[in-house]
Design a protein around this motif. Structure first.
Motif, PDB file in Angstrom:
ATOM      1  N   MET A   1       6.161   0.249   5.575  1.00 48.67           N
ATOM      2  CA  MET A   1       6.045   0.893   4.215  1.00 48.67           C
ATOM      3  C   MET A   1       4.636   1.763   4.334  1.00 48.67           C
ATOM      4  N   ILE A   2       3.707   1.299   5.034  1.00 49.58           N
ATOM      5  CA  ILE A   2       2.487   2.084   5.090  1.00 49.58           C
ATOM      6  C   ILE A   2       2.860   3.564   5.724  1.00 49.58           C
ATOM      7  N   TRP A   3       3.644   3.447   6.909  1.00 48.04           N
ATOM      8  CA  TRP A   3       4.088   4.849   7.494  1.00 48.04           C
ATOM      9  C   TRP A   3       4.689   5.659   6.498  1.00 48.04           C
TER      10      TRP A   3
ATOM     11  N   TYR B   1      -3.760   3.357   2.019  1.00 46.11           N
ATOM     12  CA  TYR B   1      -4.212   4.816   2.183  1.00 46.11           C
ATOM     13  C   TYR B   1      -5.614   4.652   3.074  1.00 46.11           C
ATOM     14  N   ASP B   2      -6.073   3.478   3.380  1.00 47.62           N
ATOM     15  CA  ASP B   2      -7.385   3.189   3.729  1.00 47.62           C
ATOM     16  C   ASP B   2      -7.328   2.861   5.185  1.00 47.62           C
ATOM     17  N   ASP B   3      -7.971   3.807   6.251  1.00 49.14           N
ATOM     18  CA  ASP B   3      -7.628   3.634   7.521  1.00 49.14           C
ATOM     19  C   ASP B   3      -8.113   2.140   8.155  1.00 49.14           C
ATOM     20  N   ASP B   4      -9.521   1.929   7.598  1.00 49.57           N
ATOM     21  CA  ASP B   4     -10.170   0.725   8.175  1.00 49.57           C
ATOM     22  C   ASP B   4      -9.495  -0.320   7.563  1.00 49.57           C
ATOM     23  N   TRP B   5      -8.834  -0.327   6.281  1.00 55.43           N
ATOM     24  CA  TRP B   5      -8.006  -1.562   5.995  1.00 55.43           C
ATOM     25  C   TRP B   5      -6.849  -1.659   6.774  1.00 55.43           C
ATOM     26  N   VAL B   6      -5.988  -0.698   7.093  1.00 68.38           N
ATOM     27  CA  VAL B   6      -4.790  -0.761   7.659  1.00 68.38           C
ATOM     28  C   VAL B   6      -5.167  -1.418   9.031  1.00 68.38           C
ATOM     29  N   ALA B   7      -6.301  -0.784  10.004  1.00 69.57           N
ATOM     30  CA  ALA B   7      -6.629  -1.139  11.207  1.00 69.57           C
ATOM     31  C   ALA B   7      -7.179  -2.670  11.275  1.00 69.57           C
ATOM     32  N   SER B   8      -7.623  -3.149  10.092  1.00 70.43           N
ATOM     33  CA  SER B   8      -7.800  -4.474  10.154  1.00 70.43           C
ATOM     34  C   SER B   8      -6.683  -5.701   9.871  1.00 70.43           C
TER      35      SER B   8
ATOM     36  N   LEU C   1      -2.031   5.005  12.828  1.00 75.04           N
ATOM     37  CA  LEU C   1      -3.187   5.954  12.643  1.00 75.04           C
ATOM     38  C   LEU C   1      -3.317   7.003  13.598  1.00 75.04           C
ATOM     39  N   GLY C   2      -2.835   6.911  14.887  1.00 74.31           N
ATOM     40  CA  GLY C   2      -3.095   7.728  16.004  1.00 74.31           C
ATOM     41  C   GLY C   2      -2.620   9.054  15.806  1.00 74.31           C
ATOM     42  N   ALA C   3      -2.919   9.927  16.709  1.00 74.76           N
ATOM     43  CA  ALA C   3      -2.442  11.126  16.812  1.00 74.76           C
ATOM     44  C   ALA C   3      -0.779  11.428  16.579  1.00 74.76           C
ATOM     45  N   GLY C   4      -0.330  12.276  15.494  1.00 74.10           N
ATOM     46  CA  GLY C   4       0.907  12.462  15.749  1.00 74.10           C
ATOM     47  C   GLY C   4       1.703  11.112  15.244  1.00 74.10           C
ATOM     48  N   ALA C   5       1.115  10.220  14.590  1.00 76.53           N
ATOM     49  CA  ALA C   5       1.856   8.939  14.360  1.00 76.53           C
ATOM     50  C   ALA C   5       2.930   9.269  13.177  1.00 76.53           C
TER      51      ALA C   5
END
Length: 339
Positions: free
Chosen positions: A246-248, A303-310, A320-324
């Motif tokens: 969903m995030i993607w 849409y928050d990278d820190d929240w998604v990574a956690s 979040l990586g390059a070209g994701a």
């Protein structure tokens, strides 16, 4: 804000998405209900539920409305209750977006939060609604999970508006929670003898359509208890979407088409990506998607990278990586489809 046919919602535009999946042969059309005043298609649902309660003689001037909501319907009901002179109590849970809660309060709503020990958030919210109805004299619930006025909003507005603007649709993707939107769109298709296939987009972990229950973080999609309207839902296909996908989908839609949408719409984008990869021909030449809500309440999560990574460390690189966002498939489906 009254439409020409008397509805208390905006007649939102339909646009063609030609950058979302540029390799697709099908034309993709999106109805932008994120542009409703309350920021979601629940603007239609809320208006119809309140109209129905008034017409049925349940809701009297100055009365109190109590409803369970994960966010969007609560915002819309808070807005409509404020404009009609009703008090509104929203029953929410731990997954409710903080921005959505603040918006409800801005419209004057009282927010009542449940924290069930067993983790069944929807069941706890619905139980709390019953308790509040017994406590507050004259209070009524709009019962989004079972009221006939929920699907009616989409049978009389969402579907006819979409087709009037886009023309024939071979396939339509609809996010599901109460299943009211799906049921309303299906009734319109059936009653008008149309050939449009309806794809129900559900959350992985939701019990809808025989799904297995599992914990979920993102509100607005799926259910932990079968709503009464579910008995009338008859989609032609079902796609279950994990939350990272969903995030993607949300982020791809924002980066390719400049549309900031919520998690349920992100799920639709991911479901569409899967379906295009699996059998694009089955979708037909003209595909419709509903942009159910705005992404603004999701700025602190999706849409928050820190929240998604956690929240999703096992797939953070895929999100979040390059070209994701460059590939044609969301992370989990791409992984499972790999040789």
């Amino acid at each position: 804000m009254i439409t020409p046919d008397g509805g208390n919602w905006l007649q939102t535009p339909v646009v063609e998405l030609d950058r979302l999946f540029p390799e697709a042969q099908a034309r993709i059309f999106a109805k932008l209900d994120q542009l409703q005043v309350a920021g979601s298609t629940k603007e239609r649902t809320a208006a119809s539920l309140l109209d129905g309660a008034e017409t049925d003689g349940l809701l009297l001037p100055g009365g109190t409305v109590v409803e369970s909501s994960s966010g969007n319907l609560g915002i819309a009901l808070a807005r409509h209750c404020a404009s009609r002179g009703y008090r509104f109590v929203a029953v929410v849970d731990e997954n409710a977006n903080s921005a959505a809660v603040r918006m409800m309060k801005a419209f004057g709503a009282r927010v009542d939060r449940v924290d069930p020990e067993d983790g069944n958030l929807l069941a706890a919210r619905r139980l709390r609604v019953r308790e509040l109805l017994a406590e507050i004299e004259g209070a009524v619930t709009t019962d989004q999970y079972g009221s006939r006025h929920n699907p009616r909003a989409h049978e009389t507005s969402t579907m006819p508006e979409f087709l009037a603007a886009a023309g024939t649709l071979d396939t339509l993707f609809v996010a599901t929670s109460t299943t009211g939107t799906l049921v309303g769109c299906h009734r319109y298709v059936r009653e008008h003898g149309l050939g449009t296939r309806l794809v129900a987009v559900d959350a992985a972990g939701s019990v809808l359509f025989g799904g297995d229950p599992a914990p979920r973080r993102l509100p607005g999609l799926g259910a932990g208890v079968l709503p009464a309207l579910h008995d009338h839902a008859a989609p032609d296909a079902i796609v279950r979407v994990p939350e990272p996908d969903m995030i993607w989908g949300c982020r791809r839609l924002a980066r390719t088409e400049g549309l900031l949408a919520g998690a349920s719409t992100g799920a639709i984008v991911a479901a569409l990506a899967r379906s295009l990869a699996a059998d694009e021909g089955a979708l037909g030449a003209r595909v419709g998607v509903l942009v159910h809500d705005s992404g603004v309440p999701y700025l602190d999560t999706v849409y928050d990278d820190d929240w998604v990574a956690s929240a999703y460390p096992h797939v953070a690189e895929g999100l979040l990586g390059a070209g994701a966002l460059d590939g044609p498939l969301p992370p989990s489906y791409a992984e499972n489809a790999a040789p």
